[in-house]
Write a protein that holds these residues in place. Structure first.
Motif, PDB file in Angstrom:
ATOM      1  N   PHE A 374      33.391  43.051  43.636  1.00  0.00           N
ATOM      2  CA  PHE A 374      32.604  43.393  42.439  1.00  0.00           C
ATOM      3  C   PHE A 374      31.787  44.662  42.702  1.00  0.00           C
ATOM      4  N   THR A 375      31.283  44.806  43.944  1.00  0.00           N
ATOM      5  CA  THR A 375      30.515  46.001  44.306  1.00  0.00           C
ATOM      6  C   THR A 375      31.404  47.241  44.332  1.00  0.00           C
ATOM      7  N   LEU A 376      32.606  47.124  44.922  1.00  0.00           N
ATOM      8  CA  LEU A 376      33.508  48.276  44.982  1.00  0.00           C
ATOM      9  C   LEU A 376      33.876  48.762  43.589  1.00  0.00           C
ATOM     10  N   ALA A 377      33.931  47.844  42.633  1.00  0.00           N
ATOM     11  CA  ALA A 377      34.262  48.237  41.255  1.00  0.00           C
ATOM     12  C   ALA A 377      33.176  49.124  40.638  1.00  0.00           C
ATOM     13  N   GLN A 378      31.966  49.115  41.219  1.00  0.00           N
ATOM     14  CA  GLN A 378      30.864  49.911  40.679  1.00  0.00           C
ATOM     15  C   GLN A 378      30.821  51.321  41.268  1.00  0.00           C
ATOM     16  N   ILE A 379      31.566  51.571  42.341  1.00  0.00           N
ATOM     17  CA  ILE A 379      31.490  52.869  43.024  1.00  0.00           C
ATOM     18  C   ILE A 379      31.966  53.981  42.092  1.00  0.00           C
ATOM     19  N   GLY A 380      31.172  55.033  42.020  1.00  0.00           N
ATOM     20  CA  GLY A 380      31.539  56.199  41.224  1.00  0.00           C
ATOM     21  C   GLY A 380      31.152  57.476  41.943  1.00  0.00           C
ATOM     22  N   GLU A 446      38.746  50.229  38.562  1.00  0.00           N
ATOM     23  CA  GLU A 446      37.696  49.220  38.382  1.00  0.00           C
ATOM     24  C   GLU A 446      38.298  47.856  38.060  1.00  0.00           C
ATOM     25  N   ALA A 447      39.275  47.830  37.150  1.00  0.00           N
ATOM     26  CA  ALA A 447      39.922  46.571  36.788  1.00  0.00           C
ATOM     27  C   ALA A 447      40.671  45.987  37.986  1.00  0.00           C
ATOM     28  N   PHE A 448      41.234  46.838  38.817  1.00  0.00           N
ATOM     29  CA  PHE A 448      41.925  46.398  40.036  1.00  0.00           C
ATOM     30  C   PHE A 448      40.966  45.651  40.957  1.00  0.00           C
ATOM     31  N   TYR A 450      38.048  44.336  40.136  1.00  0.00           N
ATOM     32  CA  TYR A 450      37.567  43.137  39.452  1.00  0.00           C
ATOM     33  C   TYR A 450      38.590  41.999  39.562  1.00  0.00           C
ATOM     34  N   ALA A 451      39.875  42.331  39.456  1.00  0.00           N
ATOM     35  CA  ALA A 451      40.917  41.303  39.524  1.00  0.00           C
ATOM     36  C   ALA A 451      40.919  40.614  40.889  1.00  0.00           C
ATOM     37  N   ILE A 452      40.730  41.396  41.959  1.00  0.00           N
ATOM     38  CA  ILE A 452      40.671  40.796  43.298  1.00  0.00           C
ATOM     39  C   ILE A 452      39.451  39.889  43.406  1.00  0.00           C
ATOM     40  N   ALA A 453      38.320  40.345  42.855  1.00  0.00           N
ATOM     41  CA  ALA A 453      37.103  39.528  42.892  1.00  0.00           C
ATOM     42  C   ALA A 453      37.304  38.209  42.146  1.00  0.00           C
ATOM     43  N   VAL A 454      37.990  38.260  41.011  1.00  0.00           N
ATOM     44  CA  VAL A 454      38.248  37.034  40.243  1.00  0.00           C
ATOM     45  C   VAL A 454      39.164  36.101  41.030  1.00  0.00           C
ATOM     46  N   SER A 455      40.145  36.662  41.746  1.00  0.00           N
ATOM     47  CA  SER A 455      41.025  35.808  42.562  1.00  0.00           C
ATOM     48  C   SER A 455      40.223  35.113  43.659  1.00  0.00           C
ATOM     49  N   ALA A 456      39.198  35.799  44.187  1.00  0.00           N
ATOM     50  CA  ALA A 456      38.336  35.177  45.193  1.00  0.00           C
ATOM     51  C   ALA A 456      37.518  34.043  44.578  1.00  0.00           C
ATOM     52  N   LEU A 457      37.038  34.239  43.349  1.00  0.00           N
ATOM     53  CA  LEU A 457      36.301  33.165  42.673  1.00  0.00           C
ATOM     54  C   LEU A 457      37.197  31.952  42.447  1.00  0.00           C
ATOM     55  N   PHE A 458      38.473  32.213  42.116  1.00  0.00           N
ATOM     56  CA  PHE A 458      39.421  31.104  41.982  1.00  0.00           C
ATOM     57  C   PHE A 458      39.597  30.393  43.329  1.00  0.00           C
ATOM     58  N   GLY A 459      39.618  31.177  44.410  1.00  0.00           N
ATOM     59  CA  GLY A 459      39.695  30.583  45.744  1.00  0.00           C
ATOM     60  C   GLY A 459      38.511  29.682  46.033  1.00  0.00           C
TER      61      GLY A 459
END
Length: 488
Positions: A374-380, A446-448, A450-459
């Protein structure tokens, strides 16, 4: 008297097995990833197009998913010593073939076959599980996985230097050939340097071959369900090679591949039923039971951890170049910080699991993984580069420590099936990589993330169904004697 201390500077007894195992794994990753850092000179030497280069990268991982499952079954049946040796020796052949290739077709065929060497990881998980007790197993498996996995980074750093040292259009051929020689040397060293088990211990084998054994009807259906994503990933790879993707295969060839995969799936499910049909007629003795649910949870977690690692390592240099305007060389060096964490993070995850419990550590690390992505998705571009690198390294710690924690638990589920369990869990890492890389080609960065973060939440949700290994697991030898093996 045998030295039972966990001494990394020792090269005798079980420590020799550990060192020879991670070295063998290290070499498999050098060979598996020997093309990536040399693709520039290879393309120039043989006049490859960009699409052909992309195809080589796809072919490099295509065979690894079924290979890890197959090698897991073979390891359980014939023992790690013979299987690791055979894998290293046989895979040196397509490695040398790749070095001698004169056109794209020869490169593609040898690269496809080399995907099989990516299954070597599974073999070491079983042999480390035989030699180390539960209280040290996470640390040992973490060192094996973390130090061996560094072979990919070593290939990226060293093989281009070897190619430059030899020079000329054929420099890359010498570099690839050198990795093939390493393969032969590691195979010989492993065969002469290890035994499958400590003296006096029994090597437990599956009661039936051809499919994983389960011990309840519910587990049978869950096993069949967990097979589907692996076949779906292979179908996705077929699509990537189709005219809609990179165009390596024609429409007819793609349809034949799809039909073949569906046929194999049907045969696989039928074989799984044949091996396990007994559970539909009579109950399995309590002392022989294990929960396949444990395997399924670890599969999901490895999908998020190792799957995301392979995907992120592939895209990070481009991400840093585009976000911060770095040169390609600078971006590659900055992005390598993610892979370098493997040397300590994966052993660290295993060590923490030994000290504080498998489930507890997995809960903490998976939470950190979700927060990290989620943090990496914020990097700009407005971020300081040093802060972005720090965020990437922090995230990579949780990813790779999570991998170590997953395989700290794998050998504690059912000893005689450890190779198959490791094979399936390892294959899910590749399933994750293909899924996330495909997603990366379709959505924003960013969506990429976020998708990994969501897979971790599913884990994290799945971890609610995991049970902390404790007490003993029971195995029965050929003479019917029951052996109790401590798991915590």
């Amino acid at each position: 008297m045998m030295d039972n201390r966990f001494n990394l500077f020792s090269f005798s007894g079980r420590m020799r097995v550990l060192h020879l195992s991670w070295i063998a794994f290290f070499v498999t990753f050098v060979v598996w990833f020997n093309a990536a850092p040399l693709l520039g000179p290879i393309a120039q030497s043989l006049g490859l197009s960009k699409e052909e280069v992309k195809t080589l990268l796809i072919l490099n991982v295509a065979l690894t998913i079924p290979a890890r499952v197959i090698i897991g079954m073979v390891t359980d049946a014939y023992g790690p010593r013979r299987v690791y040796t055979a894998l290293l020796l046989l895979c040196s052949l397509p490695c040398f073939a790749f070095a001698l290739a004169e056109n794209f077709t020869e490169l593609a065929l040898s690269r496809f076959l080399l995907g099989f060497i990516g299954a070597g990881f599974v073999v070491g998980i079983r042999i480390i599980g035989e030699w180390f007790p539960a209280r040290e197993l996470g640390s040992a498996e973490g060192i094996y996985g973390g130090w061996g996995n560094f072979g990919s980074a070593a290939a990226a750093f060293c093989l281009p230097l070897v190619a430059l040292w030899f020079g000329g259009d054929d420099g890359w051929r010498y570099a690839v050939s050198l990795s093939g020689l390493l393969c032969l040397g590691a195979g010989a060293a492993f065969y002469w340097g290890v035994r499958d088990t400590p003296k006096g211990s029994t090597y437990f084998k599956p009661k039936q071959s051809g499919a994983m054994e389960v011990t309840s009807k519910g587990d049978f259906y869950l096993l069949c369900l967990m097979k589907l994503p692996m076949y779906a990933t292979l179908l996705l790879l077929c699509w990537k090679l189709s005219p809609s993707g990179v165009g390596l295969l024609g429409s007819t060839s793609v349809m034949l591949c799809v039909a073949f995969l569906l046929l194999v799936l049907a045969v696989d499910l039928r074989q799984t039923f044949r091996v396990n049909r007994k559970i539909f007629h009579e109950p399995v003795p309590e002392y022989e039971r294990y929960s396949f649910r444990q395997v399924a949870v670890l599969n999901v977690l490895y999908f998020s951890t190792f799957g995301s690692e392979l995907a992120v390592v592939s895209m990070l240099p481009l991400f840093f170049r585009d976000t911060f305007g770095l040169g390609l060389a600078e971006a590659g060096m900055v992005a390598s910080s993610y892979a370098f964490m493997n040397l300590m993070s994966r052993p660290g995850g295993g060590y923490l699991s030994d000290k504080f419990g498998r489930k507890t550590v997995l809960l903490i690390l998976t939470t950190g993984l979700a927060v990290g992505y989620f943090t990496l998705a914020q990097i700009g571009s407005d971020w300081p580069l040093t802060l972005a690198v720090a965020a990437v390294m922090a995230c990579s710690f949780f990813v790779q420590a999570g991998e170590g924690a997953v395989f700290a638990a794998v050998p504690l589920i059912k000893r005689r099936l450890t190779g198959q369990i490791a094979g399936m869990t390892g294959a899910y890492g590749n399933v994750g990589a293909v899924f996330f890389l495909t997603l990366y080609s379709l959505v924003s960065v960013e969506a990429f993330f976020y998708a990994i973060a969501v897979s971790a939440l599913f884990g994290l949700l799945c971890l609610a169904f995991m049970t902390e290994p404790k007490g003993h697991m029971a195995e029965v030898d050929a003479d019917g004697r029951v052996t109790l093996i401590s798991v915590g």
